[in-house]
Design an enzyme around this catalytic site. Structure first.
Site, PDB file in Angstrom:
ATOM      1  N   GLN A   1      -0.598  37.534 -14.871  1.00  0.00           N
ATOM      2  CA  GLN A   1       0.870  37.735 -14.797  1.00  0.00           C
ATOM      3  C   GLN A   1       0.926  37.880 -13.067  1.00  0.00           C
ATOM      4  OE1 GLN A   1       3.298  39.798 -17.599  1.00  0.00           O
ATOM      5  NE2 GLN A   1       4.149  41.075 -16.005  1.00  0.00           N
ATOM      6  N   GLY A   2       1.808  37.221 -12.499  1.00  0.00           N
ATOM      7  CA  GLY A   2       2.095  37.513 -11.014  1.00  0.00           C
ATOM      8  C   GLY A   2       3.478  37.962 -10.552  1.00  0.00           C
TER       9      GLY A   2
ATOM     10  N   SER B   1      -3.352  42.048 -13.709  1.00  0.00           N
ATOM     11  CA  SER B   1      -4.561  42.395 -14.413  1.00  0.00           C
ATOM     12  C   SER B   1      -5.502  41.298 -14.914  1.00  0.00           C
ATOM     13  CB  SER B   1      -4.045  43.038 -15.861  1.00  0.00           C
ATOM     14  OG  SER B   1      -3.483  44.305 -15.641  1.00  0.00           O
TER      15      SER B   1
ATOM     16  N   GLU C   1       6.255  41.716 -23.523  1.00  0.00           N
ATOM     17  CA  GLU C   1       5.408  42.939 -23.202  1.00  0.00           C
ATOM     18  C   GLU C   1       5.870  44.189 -23.590  1.00  0.00           C
ATOM     19  OE1 GLU C   1       3.205  44.753 -19.031  1.00  0.00           O
ATOM     20  OE2 GLU C   1       4.928  43.041 -18.949  1.00  0.00           O
TER      21      GLU C   1
ATOM     22  N   GLU D   1      11.036  55.582 -16.715  1.00  0.00           N
ATOM     23  CA  GLU D   1      12.544  55.703 -16.097  1.00  0.00           C
ATOM     24  C   GLU D   1      13.227  54.490 -16.023  1.00  0.00           C
ATOM     25  OE1 GLU D   1       9.847  56.303 -14.484  1.00  0.00           O
ATOM     26  OE2 GLU D   1       9.722  58.554 -14.269  1.00  0.00           O
TER      27      GLU D   1
END
Length: 390
Positions: A124-125, A159, A242, A370
């Site tokens: 994932q970029g 990752s 995700e 947050e």
């Protein structure tokens, strides 16, 4: 599916796990090279795929089609038998697949979904040095040049980037537009010229995260997902996966392997306060499992609330952090001497200090806690929007 059918399915999965879970994999996967890790992950993925267990959440026409009840049983049995996790395939089977199924073209789905099942690896970029939780601040640019885009910029915290074949890439295609309006979503071949992947060695010696430098990288216009400048909306499918759908498996892992490791660590300690903490964790895990199941059911029927995935992501990530923190506490000094953990384990391997450090991967990426609280407040509770700093 009736209770009898579900019981038969559980017995089938249980027998398969007993016959196919790699023996002694935790020891053999500790401290291995990157090449050995990749080979093991691909072999294990192929085993699951051959049995029909690799992508149970995909539509049936693409090799999935399991009901929510069946998925729960599958993940329960894999966790109970301490099967390795699909660490390397995670982005492909969840994030890439969710994006392609929601917003991809027929050709993109035909090209990539079967390839993912054949072992194609994705990264994932999204994040950048100046665009983490505030993802809309990204600066990587994609300039259209005929039937292609020329991409320049840098991605961070990617990752498994050093092993990836393809990348889910966000880039700015209209620098003059408001932050969320000028972003496009691309599928980028990691083997093309101009892509430079550099692993980042962390404090415990791992190189899980990578930087990706992009220098005049050419991406065909056919690899654009969704409309040009509408990538922010497409990205919500990826982030939704995700924050939501992946949690069904992770919750079962936490409730089986993670909690089991914690109970074993605490077993020699005869203390009422420790027993009370274990009881509290068990209650929280039961609640998390219920939330995950409800989210998946509502997602399948199209009735999920706008903040439901954020609630589950926040609940899981902070529970994981508290549980591994407690494991490091009761593990004492001995827990601080463990220097490696199996590369194919989850975030709850029983190497408590390393697990606790790793748990921060969940309270920061994919939307920090947050950010999740802001989403829950604004989209879920209808509270006033957070003021934008001037």
């Amino acid at each position: 599916m009736t209770a009898t059918d579900l019981g038969e399915f559980r017995a089938q999965v249980r027998d398969w796990c007993r016959a196919h879970t790699p023996a002694d994999w935790r020891r053999t996967q500790s401290g291995v090279s990157g090449e050995e890790f990749v080979a093991f992950q691909k072999s294990w993925f192929a085993e699951l795929n051959a049995a029909g267990y690799a992508v149970p959440h995909w539509p049936s026409e693409w090799g999935g089609g399991m009901s929510v009840d069946e998925q729960v049983v599958l993940y329960q049995e894999l966790a109970a038998h301490d099967a390795p996790r699909l660490v390397l395939a995670f982005v492909g089977i969840h994030h890439a697949a969710s994006t392609l199924l929601v917003a991809g073209t027929d050709e993109q789905r035909r090209r990539h979904l079967p390839a993912i099942r054949d072992g194609e690896i994705w990264v994932q970029g999204f994040s950048e040095p100046e665009a983490g939780s505030d993802l809309a601040a990204l600066r990587t640019t994609a300039r259209r040049d005929g039937d292609r885009f020329i991409v320049n910029g840098q991605k961070l915290w990617a990752s498994g980037g050093m092993h990836a074949d393809w990348c889910l890439l966000l880039a700015r295609t209209d620098p003059a537009a408001p932050k969320r309006k000028g972003i496009s979503y691309f599928l980028m071949d990691m083997s093309v010229p101009g892509v430079d992947v550099r692993p980042i060695r962390n404090a415990v010696g791992d190189s899980h995260f990578c930087e990706i430098f992009l220098n005049d990288v050419e991406i065909p216009a056919a690899n654009l997902v969704g409309a040009e400048n509408a990538g922010w909306q497409v990205a919500q499918a990826t982030l939704g996966a995700e924050r939501g759908m992946t949690m069904l498996e992770l919750a079962e892992r936490l409730g089986n392997a993670g909690f089991r490791w914690l109970v074993e660590t605490c077993r020699p300690i005869d203390d009422a306060a420790v027993a009370d903490r274990l009881a509290q964790f068990e209650i929280e895990i039961a609640g998390l499992r219920g939330l995950c199941r409800e989210l998946v059911e509502h997602s399948h029927t199209g009735t999920a609330g706008p903040a439901d995935a954020s609630i589950v992501k926040l609940c899981y990530s902070e529970l994981l952090q508290r549980l591994t923190d407690f494991g490091a506490e009761v593990g004492g000094l001995a827990a601080h001497t463990v220097l490696t953990k199996p590369m194919s384990s989850g975030w709850e391997s029983g190497a408590w200090v390393l697990d606790f450090i790793g748990s921060w991967e969940w309270t920061i990426p994919g939307g920090a806690s947050e950010i999740q609280r802001t989403i829950i407040a604004e989209r879920g509770l209808g509270m006033p929007r957070e003021p934008i700093p001037v």
